[in-house]
Write a protein that holds these residues in place. Structure first.
Motif, PDB file in Angstrom:
ATOM      1  N   MET A   1     -56.890 -21.127  -8.726  1.00 28.28           N
ATOM      2  CA  MET A   1     -56.931 -22.477  -9.223  1.00 28.28           C
ATOM      3  C   MET A   1     -56.788 -23.431  -8.034  1.00 28.28           C
ATOM      4  N   GLN A   2     -57.626 -24.423  -8.013  1.00 31.40           N
ATOM      5  CA  GLN A   2     -57.598 -25.435  -6.959  1.00 31.40           C
ATOM      6  C   GLN A   2     -56.777 -26.622  -7.441  1.00 31.40           C
ATOM      7  N   LEU A   3     -55.766 -26.998  -6.687  1.00 32.74           N
ATOM      8  CA  LEU A   3     -54.917 -28.136  -7.057  1.00 32.74           C
ATOM      9  C   LEU A   3     -55.376 -29.393  -6.345  1.00 32.74           C
ATOM     10  N   ASP A   4     -55.396 -30.510  -7.076  1.00 28.82           N
ATOM     11  CA  ASP A   4     -55.692 -31.783  -6.430  1.00 28.82           C
ATOM     12  C   ASP A   4     -54.449 -32.244  -5.668  1.00 28.82           C
ATOM     13  N   ASP A   5     -54.603 -33.306  -4.896  1.00 27.00           N
ATOM     14  CA  ASP A   5     -53.517 -33.776  -4.032  1.00 27.00           C
ATOM     15  C   ASP A   5     -52.265 -34.158  -4.817  1.00 27.00           C
ATOM     16  N   LEU A   6     -52.423 -34.899  -5.912  1.00 31.16           N
ATOM     17  CA  LEU A   6     -51.258 -35.311  -6.689  1.00 31.16           C
ATOM     18  C   LEU A   6     -50.551 -34.093  -7.289  1.00 31.16           C
ATOM     19  N   SER A   7     -51.300 -33.153  -7.816  1.00 31.37           N
ATOM     20  CA  SER A   7     -50.694 -31.940  -8.381  1.00 31.37           C
ATOM     21  C   SER A   7     -49.890 -31.196  -7.327  1.00 31.37           C
ATOM     22  N   ARG A   8     -50.460 -31.035  -6.170  1.00 29.42           N
ATOM     23  CA  ARG A   8     -49.785 -30.325  -5.072  1.00 29.42           C
ATOM     24  C   ARG A   8     -48.494 -31.053  -4.674  1.00 29.42           C
ATOM     25  N   ARG A   9     -48.570 -32.370  -4.507  1.00 26.08           N
ATOM     26  CA  ARG A   9     -47.379 -33.131  -4.113  1.00 26.08           C
ATOM     27  C   ARG A   9     -46.319 -33.119  -5.201  1.00 26.08           C
ATOM     28  N   LEU A  10     -46.745 -33.224  -6.454  1.00 24.64           N
ATOM     29  CA  LEU A  10     -45.825 -33.216  -7.580  1.00 24.64           C
ATOM     30  C   LEU A  10     -45.076 -31.879  -7.660  1.00 24.64           C
ATOM     31  N   ILE A  11     -45.798 -30.788  -7.577  1.00 23.05           N
ATOM     32  CA  ILE A  11     -45.166 -29.462  -7.635  1.00 23.05           C
ATOM     33  C   ILE A  11     -44.264 -29.249  -6.424  1.00 23.05           C
ATOM     34  N   GLU A  12     -44.767 -29.572  -5.255  1.00 20.60           N
ATOM     35  CA  GLU A  12     -43.991 -29.352  -4.022  1.00 20.60           C
ATOM     36  C   GLU A  12     -42.680 -30.145  -4.050  1.00 20.60           C
ATOM     37  N   ARG A  13     -42.742 -31.388  -4.498  1.00 18.53           N
ATOM     38  CA  ARG A  13     -41.563 -32.255  -4.449  1.00 18.53           C
ATOM     39  C   ARG A  13     -40.571 -32.000  -5.590  1.00 18.53           C
ATOM     40  N   TYR A  14     -41.077 -31.639  -6.773  1.00 22.29           N
ATOM     41  CA  TYR A  14     -40.196 -31.617  -7.938  1.00 22.29           C
ATOM     42  C   TYR A  14     -39.969 -30.233  -8.542  1.00 22.29           C
ATOM     43  N   GLN A  15     -40.112 -29.184  -7.757  1.00 20.30           N
ATOM     44  CA  GLN A  15     -39.681 -27.879  -8.245  1.00 20.30           C
ATOM     45  C   GLN A  15     -38.165 -27.861  -8.413  1.00 20.30           C
ATOM     46  N   HIS A  16     -37.520 -28.699  -7.670  1.00 19.22           N
ATOM     47  CA  HIS A  16     -36.068 -28.854  -7.732  1.00 19.22           C
ATOM     48  C   HIS A  16     -35.759 -30.352  -7.806  1.00 19.22           C
ATOM     49  N   GLN A  17     -34.649 -30.679  -8.367  1.00 22.55           N
ATOM     50  CA  GLN A  17     -34.108 -32.031  -8.351  1.00 22.55           C
ATOM     51  C   GLN A  17     -35.027 -33.081  -8.965  1.00 22.55           C
ATOM     52  N   LEU A  18     -35.333 -32.888 -10.238  1.00 26.13           N
ATOM     53  CA  LEU A  18     -36.014 -33.948 -10.976  1.00 26.13           C
ATOM     54  C   LEU A  18     -35.085 -35.147 -11.042  1.00 26.13           C
ATOM     55  N   ASP A  41     -50.246 -37.452 -16.916  1.00 24.79           N
ATOM     56  CA  ASP A  41     -51.577 -36.841 -17.039  1.00 24.79           C
ATOM     57  C   ASP A  41     -51.681 -35.596 -16.166  1.00 24.79           C
ATOM     58  N   CYS A  42     -51.142 -35.674 -14.971  1.00 24.13           N
ATOM     59  CA  CYS A  42     -51.160 -34.542 -14.049  1.00 24.13           C
ATOM     60  C   CYS A  42     -50.368 -33.373 -14.633  1.00 24.13           C
ATOM     61  N   LEU A  43     -49.188 -33.649 -15.168  1.00 25.19           N
ATOM     62  CA  LEU A  43     -48.377 -32.594 -15.775  1.00 25.19           C
ATOM     63  C   LEU A  43     -49.085 -31.978 -16.979  1.00 25.19           C
ATOM     64  N   ARG A  45     -52.362 -31.754 -17.433  1.00 22.93           N
ATOM     65  CA  ARG A  45     -53.453 -30.924 -16.894  1.00 22.93           C
ATOM     66  C   ARG A  45     -52.909 -29.599 -16.376  1.00 22.93           C
ATOM     67  N   LEU A  46     -51.816 -29.661 -15.617  1.00 18.06           N
ATOM     68  CA  LEU A  46     -51.223 -28.432 -15.077  1.00 18.06           C
ATOM     69  C   LEU A  46     -50.768 -27.512 -16.200  1.00 18.06           C
ATOM     70  N   ASP A  47     -50.219 -28.088 -17.255  1.00 13.58           N
ATOM     71  CA  ASP A  47     -49.797 -27.290 -18.402  1.00 13.58           C
ATOM     72  C   ASP A  47     -51.003 -26.646 -19.083  1.00 13.58           C
ATOM     73  N   GLU A  48     -52.057 -27.422 -19.305  1.00 14.13           N
ATOM     74  CA  GLU A  48     -53.264 -26.904 -19.954  1.00 14.13           C
ATOM     75  C   GLU A  48     -53.913 -25.792 -19.132  1.00 14.13           C
ATOM     76  N   GLN A  49     -53.793 -25.871 -17.808  1.00 16.78           N
ATOM     77  CA  GLN A  49     -54.372 -24.859 -16.915  1.00 16.78           C
ATOM     78  C   GLN A  49     -53.467 -23.634 -16.781  1.00 16.78           C
ATOM     79  N   GLY A  50     -52.279 -23.696 -17.384  1.00 15.79           N
ATOM     80  CA  GLY A  50     -51.351 -22.570 -17.289  1.00 15.79           C
ATOM     81  C   GLY A  50     -50.574 -22.534 -15.987  1.00 15.79           C
ATOM     82  N   ALA A  51     -50.577 -23.639 -15.242  1.00 15.08           N
ATOM     83  CA  ALA A  51     -49.884 -23.680 -13.954  1.00 15.08           C
ATOM     84  C   ALA A  51     -48.406 -24.015 -14.105  1.00 15.08           C
TER      85      ALA A  51
END
Length: 152
Positions: A1-18, A41-43, A45-51
């Motif tokens: 799965m190819q992640l767009d920039d916002l998806s990548r930054r969102l996952i990278e930054r918020y795996q911890h400490q929401l 919207d990004c979240l 999409r990631l959910d719909e993609q199973g990410a």
């Protein structure tokens, strides 16, 4: 799965400490330089993609009540039916399939041990299967975050 920039930054930054505040989506958006709608919207999409498996806090169960890991040995022909029945309990989370005689595993969480025992009894009566109750004896803390940044 190819992640767009916002998806990548969102996952990278918020795996911890929401952010813990009245509007966490806006706080995330402010930090990421986008709108709260774009975060949501990004979240989606990631959910719909199973990410994503979930977005939310992880509680120290001993401070918030009681929990236990449970396993059921479910005949293959009843797996979907039993999983659906088990998922109806609000105390159930992390329900998943494993390749083993005990093939349906989930976590029960409730206000106290007695409520878990009542739920286990009800699950047994409802499914006709004896739950294997595996309460935690000792916690081992591991970091479940994974960096998406390229490593050399």
């Amino acid at each position: 799965m190819q992640l767009d920039d916002l998806s990548r930054r969102l996952i990278e930054r918020y795996q911890h400490q929401l952010p813990i505040c009245t509007d966490p989506w806006q706080a995330m958006a402010d930090e990421l330089g986008c709108s709260a709608a774009e975060v949501l919207d990004c979240l989606r999409r990631l959910d719909e993609q199973g990410a994503l498996s979930r977005v939310g806090p992880v509680f120290e169960h001993s401070r918030a009540g009681a929990s236990t890991l449970v396993a059921l040995a479910v005949p293959q022909s009843r797996l979907e039916q039993v999983a659906e029945l088990v998922n109806r309990y609000p105390e159930v989370n992390h329900n998943y399939l494993r390749e083993h005689d005990y093939n349906l595993w989930f976590v029960l969480t409730g206000p106290d041990r007695q409520s878990l025992e009542r739920c286990l009894e009800d699950i047994q009566q409802t499914t006709g299967l004896a739950p294997l109750d595996l309460p935690m004896r000792r916690a081992y803390r591991i970091d479940l975050g994974f960096s998406l940044e390229a490593t050399p």
